[in-house]
Design a protein around this motif. Structure first.
Motif, PDB file in Angstrom:
ATOM      1  N   LEU A 193       8.838 -46.493   2.755  1.00  0.00           N
ATOM      2  CA  LEU A 193       8.967 -45.043   2.896  1.00  0.00           C
ATOM      3  C   LEU A 193       7.611 -44.356   2.774  1.00  0.00           C
ATOM      4  CD1 LEU A 193      12.241 -44.293   0.899  1.00  0.00           C
ATOM      5  CD2 LEU A 193      11.872 -44.016   3.343  1.00  0.00           C
ATOM      6  N   ALA A 194       6.812 -44.788   1.823  1.00  0.00           N
ATOM      7  CA  ALA A 194       5.489 -44.180   1.629  1.00  0.00           C
ATOM      8  C   ALA A 194       4.613 -44.406   2.855  1.00  0.00           C
ATOM      9  CB  ALA A 194       4.813 -44.749   0.377  1.00  0.00           C
ATOM     10  N   LEU A 195       4.633 -45.600   3.407  1.00  0.00           N
ATOM     11  CA  LEU A 195       3.850 -45.885   4.613  1.00  0.00           C
ATOM     12  C   LEU A 195       4.347 -45.060   5.786  1.00  0.00           C
ATOM     13  CD1 LEU A 195       3.313 -49.748   4.448  1.00  0.00           C
ATOM     14  CD2 LEU A 195       1.567 -47.970   4.303  1.00  0.00           C
ATOM     15  N   GLY A 196       5.662 -44.932   5.911  1.00  0.00           N
ATOM     16  CA  GLY A 196       6.232 -44.134   6.992  1.00  0.00           C
ATOM     17  C   GLY A 196       5.827 -42.677   6.885  1.00  0.00           C
ATOM     18  N   LEU A 197       5.849 -42.117   5.683  1.00  0.00           N
ATOM     19  CA  LEU A 197       5.453 -40.728   5.486  1.00  0.00           C
ATOM     20  C   LEU A 197       3.966 -40.543   5.760  1.00  0.00           C
ATOM     21  CD1 LEU A 197       7.457 -39.766   2.276  1.00  0.00           C
ATOM     22  CD2 LEU A 197       7.879 -39.015   4.618  1.00  0.00           C
ATOM     23  N   ALA A 198       3.154 -41.510   5.317  1.00  0.00           N
ATOM     24  CA  ALA A 198       1.712 -41.408   5.542  1.00  0.00           C
ATOM     25  C   ALA A 198       1.388 -41.439   7.023  1.00  0.00           C
ATOM     26  CB  ALA A 198       0.979 -42.550   4.816  1.00  0.00           C
ATOM     27  N   SER A 199       2.037 -42.324   7.773  1.00  0.00           N
ATOM     28  CA  SER A 199       1.734 -42.394   9.203  1.00  0.00           C
ATOM     29  C   SER A 199       2.246 -41.160   9.934  1.00  0.00           C
ATOM     30  CB  SER A 199       2.306 -43.678   9.815  1.00  0.00           C
ATOM     31  OG  SER A 199       3.709 -43.652   9.761  1.00  0.00           O
ATOM     32  N   THR A 200       3.362 -40.587   9.448  1.00  0.00           N
ATOM     33  CA  THR A 200       3.874 -39.366  10.064  1.00  0.00           C
ATOM     34  C   THR A 200       2.891 -38.224   9.873  1.00  0.00           C
ATOM     35  OG1 THR A 200       6.134 -40.059   9.690  1.00  0.00           O
ATOM     36  CG2 THR A 200       5.786 -37.723  10.076  1.00  0.00           C
ATOM     37  N   SER A 201       2.364 -38.066   8.649  1.00  0.00           N
ATOM     38  CA  SER A 201       1.434 -36.962   8.400  1.00  0.00           C
ATOM     39  C   SER A 201       0.123 -37.176   9.138  1.00  0.00           C
ATOM     40  CB  SER A 201       1.192 -36.786   6.899  1.00  0.00           C
ATOM     41  OG  SER A 201       0.579 -37.935   6.361  1.00  0.00           O
ATOM     42  N   LEU A 202      -0.303 -38.409   9.295  1.00  0.00           N
ATOM     43  CA  LEU A 202      -1.530 -38.673  10.051  1.00  0.00           C
ATOM     44  C   LEU A 202      -1.329 -38.344  11.523  1.00  0.00           C
ATOM     45  CD1 LEU A 202      -2.829 -42.013   8.515  1.00  0.00           C
ATOM     46  CD2 LEU A 202      -3.794 -39.741   8.228  1.00  0.00           C
ATOM     47  N   ALA A 203      -0.170 -38.673  12.055  1.00  0.00           N
ATOM     48  CA  ALA A 203       0.082 -38.415  13.467  1.00  0.00           C
ATOM     49  C   ALA A 203       0.144 -36.918  13.747  1.00  0.00           C
ATOM     50  CB  ALA A 203       1.391 -39.085  13.896  1.00  0.00           C
ATOM     51  N   ALA A 204       0.608 -36.149  12.758  1.00  0.00           N
ATOM     52  CA  ALA A 204       0.745 -34.717  12.963  1.00  0.00           C
ATOM     53  C   ALA A 204      -0.550 -33.953  12.677  1.00  0.00           C
ATOM     54  CB  ALA A 204       1.861 -34.189  12.073  1.00  0.00           C
ATOM     55  N   ALA A 205      -1.548 -34.629  12.095  1.00  0.00           N
ATOM     56  CA  ALA A 205      -2.793 -33.952  11.729  1.00  0.00           C
ATOM     57  C   ALA A 205      -3.560 -33.513  12.974  1.00  0.00           C
ATOM     58  CB  ALA A 205      -3.662 -34.878  10.885  1.00  0.00           C
ATOM     59  N   ALA A 206      -3.994 -32.260  12.961  1.00  0.00           N
ATOM     60  CA  ALA A 206      -4.769 -31.717  14.080  1.00  0.00           C
ATOM     61  C   ALA A 206      -6.227 -32.138  13.951  1.00  0.00           C
ATOM     62  CB  ALA A 206      -4.657 -30.203  14.081  1.00  0.00           C
ATOM     63  N   GLU A 207      -6.903 -32.203  15.077  1.00  0.00           N
ATOM     64  CA  GLU A 207      -8.337 -32.483  15.081  1.00  0.00           C
ATOM     65  C   GLU A 207      -9.082 -31.249  14.601  1.00  0.00           C
ATOM     66  OE1 GLU A 207     -10.349 -35.066  15.677  1.00  0.00           O
ATOM     67  OE2 GLU A 207      -8.807 -36.481  16.265  1.00  0.00           O
ATOM     68  N   MET A 208     -10.073 -31.466  13.775  1.00  0.00           N
ATOM     69  CA  MET A 208     -10.876 -30.377  13.236  1.00  0.00           C
ATOM     70  C   MET A 208     -12.333 -30.564  13.638  1.00  0.00           C
ATOM     71  SD  MET A 208      -8.737 -28.596  11.444  1.00  0.00           S
ATOM     72  CE  MET A 208      -7.198 -28.707  10.585  1.00  0.00           C
ATOM     73  N   LEU A 209     -13.045 -29.453  13.634  1.00  0.00           N
ATOM     74  CA  LEU A 209     -14.489 -29.438  13.882  1.00  0.00           C
ATOM     75  C   LEU A 209     -15.092 -28.674  12.717  1.00  0.00           C
ATOM     76  CD1 LEU A 209     -16.059 -30.434  16.416  1.00  0.00           C
ATOM     77  CD2 LEU A 209     -16.126 -28.059  17.152  1.00  0.00           C
ATOM     78  N   THR A 210     -16.099 -29.228  12.061  1.00  0.00           N
ATOM     79  CA  THR A 210     -16.750 -28.551  10.942  1.00  0.00           C
ATOM     80  C   THR A 210     -18.162 -28.175  11.348  1.00  0.00           C
ATOM     81  OG1 THR A 210     -15.423 -29.745   9.329  1.00  0.00           O
ATOM     82  CG2 THR A 210     -17.449 -28.726   8.523  1.00  0.00           C
ATOM     83  N   ILE A 211     -18.459 -26.885  11.231  1.00  0.00           N
ATOM     84  CA  ILE A 211     -19.783 -26.354  11.555  1.00  0.00           C
ATOM     85  C   ILE A 211     -20.460 -25.948  10.253  1.00  0.00           C
ATOM     86  CG2 ILE A 211     -21.072 -24.548  12.759  1.00  0.00           C
ATOM     87  CD1 ILE A 211     -18.643 -24.244  14.635  1.00  0.00           C
ATOM     88  N   GLN A 212     -21.609 -26.552   9.977  1.00  0.00           N
ATOM     89  CA  GLN A 212     -22.379 -26.175   8.805  1.00  0.00           C
ATOM     90  C   GLN A 212     -23.311 -25.025   9.179  1.00  0.00           C
ATOM     91  OE1 GLN A 212     -24.881 -29.285   7.242  1.00  0.00           O
ATOM     92  NE2 GLN A 212     -25.842 -27.923   5.766  1.00  0.00           N
ATOM     93  N   LEU A 213     -23.126 -23.880   8.511  1.00  0.00           N
ATOM     94  CA  LEU A 213     -24.003 -22.726   8.674  1.00  0.00           C
ATOM     95  C   LEU A 213     -24.838 -22.577   7.407  1.00  0.00           C
ATOM     96  CD1 LEU A 213     -21.499 -20.109  10.194  1.00  0.00           C
ATOM     97  CD2 LEU A 213     -23.049 -21.642  11.405  1.00  0.00           C
TER      98      LEU A 213
END
Length: 188
Positions: free
Chosen positions: A12-32
């Motif tokens: 169950l823990a592995l299933g939940l972890a993979s679900t949250s990873l699949a739903a994670a959006a791509e981010m871009l970090t800009i250092q100012l």
């Protein structure tokens, strides 16, 4: 019995972890200079443009690129990797006219509104000419809706965007001695 409960819990823990990873959006970090700005890329509405920003960021192409056009109450524009790199080939009078070595992208218009914090792709008069430049909305600009590609939104650090040096209102927002993106990478 105990080992089967542990196996079920681990599964169950592995299933939940993979679900949250699949739903994670791509981010871009800009250092100012004042702190980090995190942008959630709009892969669902602009997959090609999102991939381009991520690709250029991960290659280090956006590092030290100027915010060459910043208009109070409107937007802050950057991303000219050809003429905007303030440590390599910076040409202030040409900043904003270049792109990258990659081909221009076909427009990916959506119904996402250009509200404060929305990130859009800059382009010429040709809707299919976006390449590497982008802008962050400082205020709503709904007149851009359906005319420019929305590529993401600021989810953290808008207070740092608000501190970017403003350009000359009489010169279309052109900035003398502009602020820059110190470092840009994908990830939050």
């Amino acid at each position: 019995m105990r080992s089967s409960r542990l196996l079920i819990a681990a599964t169950l823990a592995l299933g939940l972890a993979s679900t949250s990873l699949a739903a994670a959006a791509e981010m871009l970090t800009i250092q100012l200079k004042t702190g980090n700005v995190v942008i959630e890329l709009a892969e669902d509405v602009a997959p090609q443009h999102s991939a381009r920003l991520k690709e250029l960021a991960d290659a280090g192409e956006y590092d030290n690129v100027a915010f060459h056009r910043v208009i109070d109450g409107f937007m802050a524009q950057t991303g000219d990797v050809e003429f905007g790199d303030m440590e390599d080939g910076f040409v202030p009078q040409r900043a904003g006219t270049g792109g990258s070595s990659k081909p221009d992208l076909k427009a990916e218009f959506s119904d996402v509104s250009f509200d404060r914090g929305i990130v859009g792709m800059a382009r010429s008069q040709n809707p299919n000419s976006a390449n590497s430049q982008f802008f962050i909305m400082l205020a709503p600009g709904t007149f851009l809706n359906g005319e420019y590609t929305v590529v993401g939104k600021v989810v953290e650090g808008m207070e740092h965007v608000d501190q970017i040096k403003l350009g000359d209102a009489n010169n279309n927002g052109s900035v003398s001695d502009p602020d820059r993106m110190i470092k840009v990478r994908s990830g939050g």
